[in-house]
Design a protein around this motif. Structure first.
Motif, mmCIF file in Angstrom:
data_model
loop_
_atom_site.group_PDB
_atom_site.id
_atom_site.type_symbol
_atom_site.label_atom_id
_atom_site.label_comp_id
_atom_site.label_asym_id
_atom_site.label_seq_id
_atom_site.Cartn_x
_atom_site.Cartn_y
_atom_site.Cartn_z
ATOM 1 N N HIS A 1 12.017 -3.955 -1.761
ATOM 2 C CA HIS A 1 12.811 -2.823 -2.250
ATOM 3 C C HIS A 1 13.966 -3.308 -3.126
ATOM 4 C CE1 HIS A 1 11.109 -0.142 1.190
ATOM 5 N NE2 HIS A 1 10.340 -0.140 0.118
ATOM 6 N N ALA A 2 14.555 -4.434 -2.746
ATOM 7 C CA ALA A 2 15.656 -4.964 -3.563
ATOM 8 C C ALA A 2 15.150 -5.375 -4.951
ATOM 9 C CB ALA A 2 16.286 -6.168 -2.858
ATOM 10 N N LEU A 3 13.896 -5.737 -5.032
ATOM 11 C CA LEU A 3 13.317 -6.127 -6.318
ATOM 12 C C LEU A 3 12.755 -4.937 -7.089
ATOM 13 C CD1 LEU A 3 11.436 -9.367 -5.191
ATOM 14 C CD2 LEU A 3 13.309 -9.265 -6.845
ATOM 15 N N GLY A 4 12.872 -3.742 -6.509
ATOM 16 C CA GLY A 4 12.347 -2.550 -7.188
ATOM 17 C C GLY A 4 10.869 -2.333 -6.941
ATOM 18 N N LEU A 5 10.337 -2.976 -5.907
ATOM 19 C CA LEU A 5 8.908 -2.827 -5.613
ATOM 20 C C LEU A 5 8.714 -1.913 -4.404
ATOM 21 C CD1 LEU A 5 7.971 -6.626 -5.800
ATOM 22 C CD2 LEU A 5 7.334 -4.885 -7.486
ATOM 23 N N ARG A 6 7.800 -0.979 -4.513
ATOM 24 C CA ARG A 6 7.423 -0.160 -3.357
ATOM 25 C C ARG A 6 6.430 -0.938 -2.503
ATOM 26 N NH1 ARG A 6 9.610 5.384 -3.595
ATOM 27 N NH2 ARG A 6 10.354 5.558 -5.723
ATOM 28 N N VAL A 7 6.291 -0.518 -1.243
ATOM 29 C CA VAL A 7 5.350 -1.205 -0.357
ATOM 30 C C VAL A 7 4.398 -0.189 0.283
ATOM 31 C CG1 VAL A 7 5.068 -2.739 1.615
ATOM 32 C CG2 VAL A 7 7.089 -2.978 0.153
ATOM 33 N N ILE A 8 3.123 -0.416 0.084
ATOM 34 C CA ILE A 8 2.083 0.428 0.690
ATOM 35 C C ILE A 8 1.411 -0.396 1.784
ATOM 36 C CG2 ILE A 8 -0.160 1.525 0.256
ATOM 37 C CD1 ILE A 8 0.755 1.991 -2.637
ATOM 38 N N VAL A 9 1.291 0.166 2.978
ATOM 39 C CA VAL A 9 0.586 -0.562 4.038
ATOM 40 C C VAL A 9 -0.780 0.078 4.261
ATOM 41 C CG1 VAL A 9 2.713 -1.361 5.141
ATOM 42 C CG2 VAL A 9 1.658 0.758 5.932
ATOM 43 N N ASP A 10 -1.659 -0.726 4.824
ATOM 44 C CA ASP A 10 -3.040 -0.303 5.036
ATOM 45 C C ASP A 10 -3.114 0.321 6.426
ATOM 46 O OD1 ASP A 10 -5.906 -0.365 4.617
ATOM 47 O OD2 ASP A 10 -5.627 -2.223 3.498
ATOM 48 N N ILE A 11 -3.697 1.495 6.524
ATOM 49 C CA ILE A 11 -3.880 2.074 7.857
ATOM 50 C C ILE A 11 -5.387 2.174 8.106
ATOM 51 C CG2 ILE A 11 -3.640 4.461 7.021
ATOM 52 C CD1 ILE A 11 -2.258 5.023 9.733
ATOM 53 N N VAL A 12 -5.791 1.828 9.315
ATOM 54 C CA VAL A 12 -7.224 1.710 9.612
ATOM 55 C C VAL A 12 -7.564 2.702 10.731
ATOM 56 C CG1 VAL A 12 -9.089 0.077 10.136
ATOM 57 C CG2 VAL A 12 -6.978 -0.747 9.056
ATOM 58 N N PRO A 13 -7.795 3.981 10.382
ATOM 59 C CA PRO A 13 -7.939 5.002 11.417
ATOM 60 C C PRO A 13 -9.370 5.240 11.894
ATOM 61 C CG PRO A 13 -7.716 6.044 9.270
ATOM 62 C CD PRO A 13 -7.734 4.571 9.026
ATOM 63 N N ASN A 14 -10.355 4.716 11.208
ATOM 64 C CA ASN A 14 -11.735 5.017 11.618
ATOM 65 C C ASN A 14 -12.130 4.280 12.891
ATOM 66 O OD1 ASN A 14 -14.505 6.154 11.023
ATOM 67 N ND2 ASN A 14 -14.958 3.965 11.126
ATOM 68 N N HIS A 15 -11.605 3.061 13.029
ATOM 69 C CA HIS A 15 -12.019 2.216 14.150
ATOM 70 C C HIS A 15 -10.868 1.306 14.532
ATOM 71 C CE1 HIS A 15 -13.232 0.521 10.224
ATOM 72 N NE2 HIS A 15 -12.533 -0.511 10.655
ATOM 73 N N SER A 16 -10.956 0.737 15.735
ATOM 74 C CA SER A 16 -9.969 -0.266 16.138
ATOM 75 C C SER A 16 -10.716 -1.572 16.363
ATOM 76 C CB SER A 16 -9.267 0.169 17.429
ATOM 77 O OG SER A 16 -10.172 0.093 18.523
ATOM 78 N N SER A 17 -10.034 -2.522 16.942
ATOM 79 C CA SER A 17 -10.708 -3.733 17.431
ATOM 80 C C SER A 17 -11.234 -3.449 18.832
ATOM 81 C CB SER A 17 -9.684 -4.864 17.495
ATOM 82 O OG SER A 17 -10.118 -5.854 18.396
ATOM 83 N N ASP A 18 -12.270 -4.172 19.224
ATOM 84 C CA ASP A 18 -12.715 -4.012 20.618
ATOM 85 C C ASP A 18 -11.681 -4.614 21.579
ATOM 86 O OD1 ASP A 18 -13.186 -6.690 20.127
ATOM 87 O OD2 ASP A 18 -15.303 -6.652 20.681
ATOM 88 N N GLN A 19 -10.694 -5.322 21.032
ATOM 89 C CA GLN A 19 -9.623 -5.870 21.880
ATOM 90 C C GLN A 19 -8.436 -4.913 21.988
ATOM 91 O OE1 GLN A 19 -10.237 -8.642 23.696
ATOM 92 N NE2 GLN A 19 -12.230 -8.290 22.729
ATOM 93 N N HIS A 20 -8.526 -3.763 21.352
ATOM 94 C CA HIS A 20 -7.452 -2.768 21.516
ATOM 95 C C HIS A 20 -7.391 -2.391 22.993
ATOM 96 C CE1 HIS A 20 -5.002 0.796 21.115
ATOM 97 N NE2 HIS A 20 -4.793 0.505 19.842
#
Ligand code: NOJ
Length: 595
Positions: free
Chosen positions: A131-150
């Motif tokens: 943000h200090a550099l003027g860059l936005r940040v998009i994160v990846d969300i993974v809603p279809n499935h989880s890990s079997d270790q969830h």
């Protein structure tokens, strides 16, 4: 915004007469102070509409702790590279707690950072620095499935059939006399059946769970309100921490058709997917409600938070997903799949632009990502090579031709209105890496089906030509081997070379911002009457010419270009200068004030 002339087309680029053979067509980039803010572009309302977003694949970007796998601290340290490149935002592929069976797209805790990548404090630091550099940040969300270790999947396994724990995922009894057959005939995207049978607490074979991807990626049950509530919390968690948006993984997958009916299969027993359609478990209408539910959550935060969908859906369905009360935008994969051919490229531009008008949301452009063959190699195959074939073991693309065309394709992409998504390393012209021993390949598709898989586009980046692991890691370790040709492609070498791919990207991004090429208000027109194999795209005073042929083509006699100035070229051909458009090259021409 740059401090150059108010009329960007009259900016301080060299005036070029197409007949002046000695004109140097790629002006040196304006050096930026280290850590300079990329642009003020990213601060604009609805910034995502014309943003250039850079995809960081955390395990392969930069490794600060020396374990051979990239991490958040490594990303933070290299953010000035992205600011200097001139992008507006960074999209981070998953860095959450995960056993890494699918490189992080198998999440065991959506609200924490995997120790391989760092800590939540490292994530906070990354967001703050970006943000200090003027860059936005998009994160990846993974809603279809989880890990079997969830933990919730582990609880579901331990619980009895029919229990609320099992209701968090898609468990079903099997077919056949003893339930020994999967509940239906669906196959996984990573090959093999989409169902795995569990062993119940009493040791007997029991129910089956659905996994559209790897066996280690059980699908959530989105019919269950608890799943929906959990993901609303996940969104808020990252919005509170400062995420500017979400890239939604398998965004067309969460809702399955009622009753989980068998798919139609073809004569080979494979799920039949008519051209332009999707498998039965994707793009079901119920999924649309999820975006209606999520949108107000994003809108409740300041700063135009957004979501971009990874939805491989038929084009006609796009308007159902995108809009004021729905998702903001979706990847347009048609451009990425287009052949190097005027007709194909034109169609891949025209169709999404028409759709963008229909949904009142600019389209997105993408040529590479972590799931497809890097475009510097893809374009090195003969045109009949279809996108879907992947990189078979015995195929060797023409590397020089691939890079030439990739640069030309990138320059075309960056001239178009809408958002552009870049994949790390494409600014260096990195090729797909073929020489990876099978035992080092990690893609679950490789493990399940023996296909080469997607590791070839995920090899760690070369930053320094003469450092261990080419500067990727201080220890010289790298989770996938980097080929020797990475030395010449390293960022430090390219930064010194005005003709490098890196400098072409920097210059193109700077011009794109200056000329506001991302904006839809400057409509696209197509120039008719050009020589065969040449695509001409008009953006007001700017003309983009793409020569898709393997020979240079004369354009100097065309009165439309008399006196035009070349702002940037994807390749400069000394022999022809600018009398002709060099083979497999894109030029941006300013026709402002031309005769
Ligand atoms: C799409 C992601 O881009 C890919 O890498 C992943 O394997 C699948 N979704 C499953 O999450």
């Amino acid at each position: 915004m740059s401090s150059q002339s108010a009329d960007p087309l009259a900016a301080d680029t060299r005036t070029i007469d197409p007949l002046a053979a000695d004109a140097s067509i790629v002006p040196s980039p304006t050096p930026k102070a280290p850590g300079a803010v990329a642009s003020d572009h990213g601060q604009a309302p609805e910034w995502w509409r014309d943003a250039v977003v850079y995809q960081v694949y955390p395990r392969s970007f930069a490794d600060a702790d020396g374990d051979g796998m990239g991490d958040l601290a490594g990303i933070t340290a290299h953010l000035p590279h992205l600011a200097a490149l001139g992008v507006d935002a960074v999209w981070l592929s998953p860095f959450y707690t995960s056993p890494q069976k699918d490189a992080g797209y198998d999440v065991a805790d959506y609200m924490d950072v995997d120790p391989r990548f760092g800590t939540l404090a490292d994530a906070d630091e990354l967001f703050a620095r970006a943000h200090a550099l003027g860059l936005r940040v998009i994160v990846d969300i993974v809603p279809n499935h989880s890990s079997d270790q969830h933990p919730l999947f582990q609880e579901a396994l331990a619980a009895a059939p029919g229990s609320p724990e099992r209701e968090m995922y898609v468990f079903r009894d099997g077919r056949g006399e003893h339930g020994e057959l999967p509940p239906n005939n669906w196959t996984s995207i990573f090959h093999g059946p989409a169902w795995t049978r569990v062993t119940e607490a009493d040791g007997a074979p029991g129910q089956w769970y659905l996994h559209i991807f790897d066996t280690s990626q059980p699908d959530w049950n989105w019919e269950n309100p608890e799943v929906r509530a959990m993901f609303r919390d996940v969104l808020r968690f990252w919005l509170e921490r400062g995420a500017d948006g979400f890239r939604v993984d398998v965004a067309h997958g969460m809702i399955k058709p009622e009753g989980l009916p068998d798919a139609t299969v073809n004569s080979e027993g494979l799920i039949d997917i008519p051209d332009g359609e999707v498998p039965v478990y994707f793009d079901n209408d119920g999924v649309l409600d999820i975006y209606r539910e999520w949108r107000p959550i994003l809108d409740a935060y300041p700063g135009d938070r957004m979501m971009v969908l990874e939805a491989w859906i038929p084009e006609r369905r796009l308007p159902l997903y995108i809009g004021a009360e729905k998702a903001h935008q979706s990847f347009n994969f048609g451009f990425l799949q287009a052949r190097w051919d005027v007709g194909a490229l034109r169609a891949a531009i025209e169709k999404p632009l028409a759709l963008a008008d229909a949904v009142q949301s600019p389209t997105t452009w993408v040529l590479s990502n972590h799931d497809v063959i890097r475009h510097a190699s893809r374009f090195g195959f003969p045109p009949e090579h279809s996108f879907g074939e992947g990189l078979a073991r015995d195929e060797e693309p023409d590397a020089a031709l691939g890079l030439l065309r990739a640069r030309a394709a990138s320059l075309l992409m960056l001239s178009l209105p809408g958002a552009a998504y870049l994949y790390q390393g494409e600014e260096l012209g990195l090729p797909e890496v073929r020489e990876i021993p099978d035992e080092l390949r990690e893609d679950p598709a490789h493990k399940r089906a023996g296909v080469p898989g997607r590791d070839g586009c995920r090899v760690p980046l070369p930053w320094l030509h003469d450092a261990p692991a080419y500067g990727f890691s201080p220890s010289g370790r790298s989770w996938l081997p980097q080929p020797p040709e990475f030395a010449d492609l390293a960022a430090d070498i390219q930064a010194e070379d005005p003709d490098s791919t890196l400098e072409m990207y920097r210059r193109a991004l700077s011009l794109r911002h200056e000329l506001e090429l991302g904006r839809h208000e400057r409509p696209v027109s197509f120039l008719e009457g050009l020589p065969d194999g040449v695509l001409g795209v008009g953006r007001g005073d700017l003309v983009v010419l793409v020569n898709t042929t393997g020979r240079s083509v004369r354009v100097d006699e065309d009165p439309r270009f008399a006196g035009a100035r070349v702002l940037i070229a994807s390749h400069e051909d000394d022999a022809t200068g600018l009398r002709a458009l060099p083979a497999d090259t894109t030029l941006w021409l300013s026709t402002a004030g031309a005769r």
